[in-house]
Enzyme design. Structure first.
Site, PDB file in Angstrom:
ATOM      1  N   ASN A 208       0.700  -1.015   0.125  1.00 33.09           N
ATOM      2  CA  ASN A 208       0.155  -0.060  -0.057  1.00 33.09           C
ATOM      3  C   ASN A 208       0.958   1.380   0.026  1.00 33.09           C
ATOM      4  OD1 ASN A 208       0.605   0.906   2.890  1.00 33.09           O
ATOM      5  ND2 ASN A 208      -0.550  -1.004   3.207  1.00 33.09           N
ATOM      6  N   ASP A 277      -4.417  -5.833   5.400  1.00 35.74           N
ATOM      7  CA  ASP A 277      -5.587  -6.553   6.022  1.00 35.74           C
ATOM      8  C   ASP A 277      -5.541  -8.083   5.384  1.00 35.74           C
ATOM      9  OD1 ASP A 277      -6.076  -4.644   7.736  1.00 35.74           O
ATOM     10  OD2 ASP A 277      -7.213  -3.418   6.532  1.00 35.74           O
ATOM     11  N   LYS A 287       7.101 -17.749 -11.183  1.00 31.06           N
ATOM     12  CA  LYS A 287       6.456 -16.670 -11.641  1.00 31.06           C
ATOM     13  C   LYS A 287       5.345 -17.029 -12.511  1.00 31.06           C
ATOM     14  CE  LYS A 287       7.373 -12.450 -14.417  1.00 31.06           C
ATOM     15  NZ  LYS A 287       8.258 -11.940 -15.299  1.00 31.06           N
ATOM     16  N   PHE A 325      -2.836   3.389  15.573  1.00 26.26           N
ATOM     17  CA  PHE A 325      -3.277   4.623  14.685  1.00 26.26           C
ATOM     18  C   PHE A 325      -4.664   3.998  14.162  1.00 26.26           C
ATOM     19  CE2 PHE A 325      -0.128   7.996  13.660  1.00 26.26           C
ATOM     20  CZ  PHE A 325       1.159   7.611  14.505  1.00 26.26           C
ATOM     21  N   LYS A 339     -11.796   0.638  18.619  1.00 25.82           N
ATOM     22  CA  LYS A 339     -10.533   0.044  18.444  1.00 25.82           C
ATOM     23  C   LYS A 339      -9.667  -0.094  19.691  1.00 25.82           C
ATOM     24  CE  LYS A 339     -10.207   0.960  13.635  1.00 25.82           C
ATOM     25  NZ  LYS A 339      -9.831   1.973  12.689  1.00 25.82           N
ATOM     26  N   LYS A 343      -8.575  -3.813  20.412  1.00 24.59           N
ATOM     27  CA  LYS A 343      -7.096  -4.008  20.521  1.00 24.59           C
ATOM     28  C   LYS A 343      -6.378  -3.766  21.782  1.00 24.59           C
ATOM     29  CE  LYS A 343      -7.297  -2.531  15.659  1.00 24.59           C
ATOM     30  NZ  LYS A 343      -6.379  -2.766  14.419  1.00 24.59           N
TER      31      LYS A 343
HETATM   32  O1  C5P Z   1      -8.345  -1.700  12.375  1.00 27.39           O
HETATM   33  P1  C5P Z   1      -7.389  -0.521  11.597  1.00 27.39           P
HETATM   34  O2  C5P Z   1      -6.645  -1.233  10.774  1.00 27.39           O
HETATM   35  O3  C5P Z   1      -8.191   0.602  11.366  1.00 27.39           O
HETATM   36  O4  C5P Z   1      -6.443  -0.443  13.062  1.00 27.39           O
HETATM   37  C1  C5P Z   1      -5.087   0.650  12.577  1.00 27.39           C
HETATM   38  C2  C5P Z   1      -4.304   0.320  13.658  1.00 27.39           C
HETATM   39  O5  C5P Z   1      -4.001  -1.335  13.954  1.00 27.39           O
HETATM   40  C3  C5P Z   1      -2.790   0.645  13.142  1.00 27.39           C
HETATM   41  O6  C5P Z   1      -2.075   1.203  14.366  1.00 27.39           O
HETATM   42  C4  C5P Z   1      -2.091  -0.390  12.568  1.00 27.39           C
HETATM   43  O7  C5P Z   1      -0.783  -0.418  12.678  1.00 27.39           O
HETATM   44  C5  C5P Z   1      -2.804  -1.643  13.311  1.00 27.39           C
HETATM   45  N1  C5P Z   1      -3.210  -2.840  12.535  1.00 27.39           N
HETATM   46  C6  C5P Z   1      -2.474  -3.977  12.818  1.00 27.39           C
HETATM   47  N2  C5P Z   1      -2.691  -4.915  12.127  1.00 27.39           N
HETATM   48  C7  C5P Z   1      -3.606  -5.179  11.131  1.00 27.39           C
HETATM   49  C8  C5P Z   1      -4.178  -3.967  10.858  1.00 27.39           C
HETATM   50  C9  C5P Z   1      -3.902  -2.905  11.614  1.00 27.39           C
HETATM   51  O8  C5P Z   1      -1.504  -4.049  13.713  1.00 27.39           O
HETATM   52  N3  C5P Z   1      -3.674  -6.305  10.330  1.00 27.39           N
END
Ligand code: C5P
Length: 399
Positions: A208, A277, A287, A325, A339, A343
């Protein structure tokens, strides 16, 4: 300890005379002060005045032979621990914003690698002028510290913003920049940055737009404030900050594994990486060839990646501070609160990525700090380094 060397760049404004007192004060503190004057500045105050007060040759001319340095502007820049431009005129601010180097001071600004403090002083209408304001924003984005002038009666008879700030305030700012806080001494901090990459086949991958700048600024700020820093670095092209332990990783799974390994030793964990994600369900071992028939489709099956912060949140120890974040486009506070819960975070740094000057690939960010106990603190648009400082301030408060 060796005395620190501070460069005072004086440009051509009437407030130049006040800087003589500032230099005198810094000298009394035992600092080595190098005064560099523009041609305009020398119309207001003579170099001899500054030479007498600073006890050093005042530098004014890009072409003057130097006894001390092989190449004067480079040699001077290398000596500095801090560079202050005071007063900074509209013209000099514009030159700094656009990298123009046509005299000694502007050349030193470009050769300089240490922190810069800019202290504007000028007529109110000039200060309010869109071009000047835009240039000051650019200096902010470069990570320079720009002081706000005071309002009051100006030399030109006008009353409004543009006065040089009080010398006490400039002096305090210099102290803070020269002797930064060491409030993370003895603490271990881990931050992740950049994008994760998910292989499709041996040559292709999904990533990304995250540049990693925010995470690098956090690593730099934490290290400057005394922390031992591990930077778990997804794919990004930035120069790693000196003194920081950089662990490069590729995929979200790898990033998760590395961070879980380091977690028990950490006091603070900050998740600024843009973790993908999804990953590709089955990575091809060879390849994949370009099809002869253009209409042939290749359908990729994606499956979910681990949520790294959530994993770390599950194993959080009592005294560990974990920060996440959130890039949002709506309902920032509400989503951040959710969140924090799912988390197991201490606070969230939320930014509305639809705003100009926020989010990916920019040098600035506009964030709101939202804590577990419900505090919501919106911050103005700042350089990413300043945002990093605000985040670390909050971490220290919680620790
Ligand atoms: O759930 P969301 O993606 O919006 O959350 C963002 C936060 O979660 C960021 O701090 C990102 O680094 C972390 N994150 C993570 N693992 C993922 C997706 C997001 O640690 N798979």
């Amino acid at each position: 300890m060796m005395a620190k060397t501070i460069g005072i760049g004086v440009t051509g404004g009437i407030a130049a005379y006040k800087i003589v007192d500032l230099v005198s004060r810094l000298k009394k503190d035992g600092l080595d002060v190098v005064v560099i004057m523009t041609e305009g500045a020398a119309k207001f105050v003579t170099p001899l005045t500054f030479k007498t007060i600073s006890g050093r040759e005042v530098l004014t001319d890009l072409w003057q032979e130097s006894q001390e340095f092989k190449v004067q502007h480079i040699g001077v820049a290398e000596q500095l621990d801090l560079l202050v431009i005071a007063p900074a005129t509209a013209n000099f601010i514009a030159k700094m914003a656009y990298g123009i180097a046509d005299d000694l001071l502007s050349t030193i600004v470009l050769a300089n690698t240490v922190s810069v403090l800019v202290v504007p002083a000028m007529n109110s209408n000039m200060y309010r002028n869109t071009a000047v304001q835009r240039n000051l924003t650019i200096l902010n984005e470069y990570g320079y510290r720009v002081m706000k002038p005071e309002s009051g009666m100006l030399a030109c008879g006008v009353t409004g913003p543009g006065r040089l700030p009080e010398l006490d305030d400039i002096y305090d700012e210099i102290q803070q920049m020269l002797y930064p806080k060491k409030d993370l001494a003895g603490k271990r901090l881990m931050v992740n940055a950049g994008t994760t990459c998910e292989d499709i086949d041996p040559v292709r991958f999904i990533a990304n737009r995250s540049s990693g700048k925010m995470g690098f600024c956090i690593a730099e700020e934490a290290s400057a404030r005394g922390a031992e820093v591990v930077l778990v670095n997804g794919r990004c092209q930035l120069e790693p900050p000196a003194g920081v332990n950089v662990v490069p990783v590729w995929s979200a799974d790898e990033m998760c594994e590395v961070m879980r390994k380091y977690q028990p030793a950490c006091d603070v964990i900050i998740g600024s990486a843009a973790v993908g994600d999804f990953k590709v369900a089955t990575v091809e071992t060879h390849k994949r060839k370009k099809p002869d028939d253009k209409s042939e489709k290749w359908v990729l099956e994606l499956v979910g990646n681990p949520d790294i912060l959530q994993e770390l949140g599950k194993h959080k120890t009592g005294r560990q501070v974990i920060v996440g974040f959130a890039a949002e486009t709506e309902n920032i506070v509400e989503n951040a609160r959710k969140k924090i819960e799912t988390k197991n975070l201490d606070f969230i740094v939320a930014n509305d990525v639809t705003q100009e000057g926020a989010g990916f690939e920019t040098d600035t960010n506009i964030v709101t700090l939202i804590t577990r106990d419900g505090e919501v603190k919106p911050l103005p648009k700042m350089s990413k380094r300043e945002v990093a400082a605000a985040i670390i301030d909050k971490v220290v408060e919680i620790l």
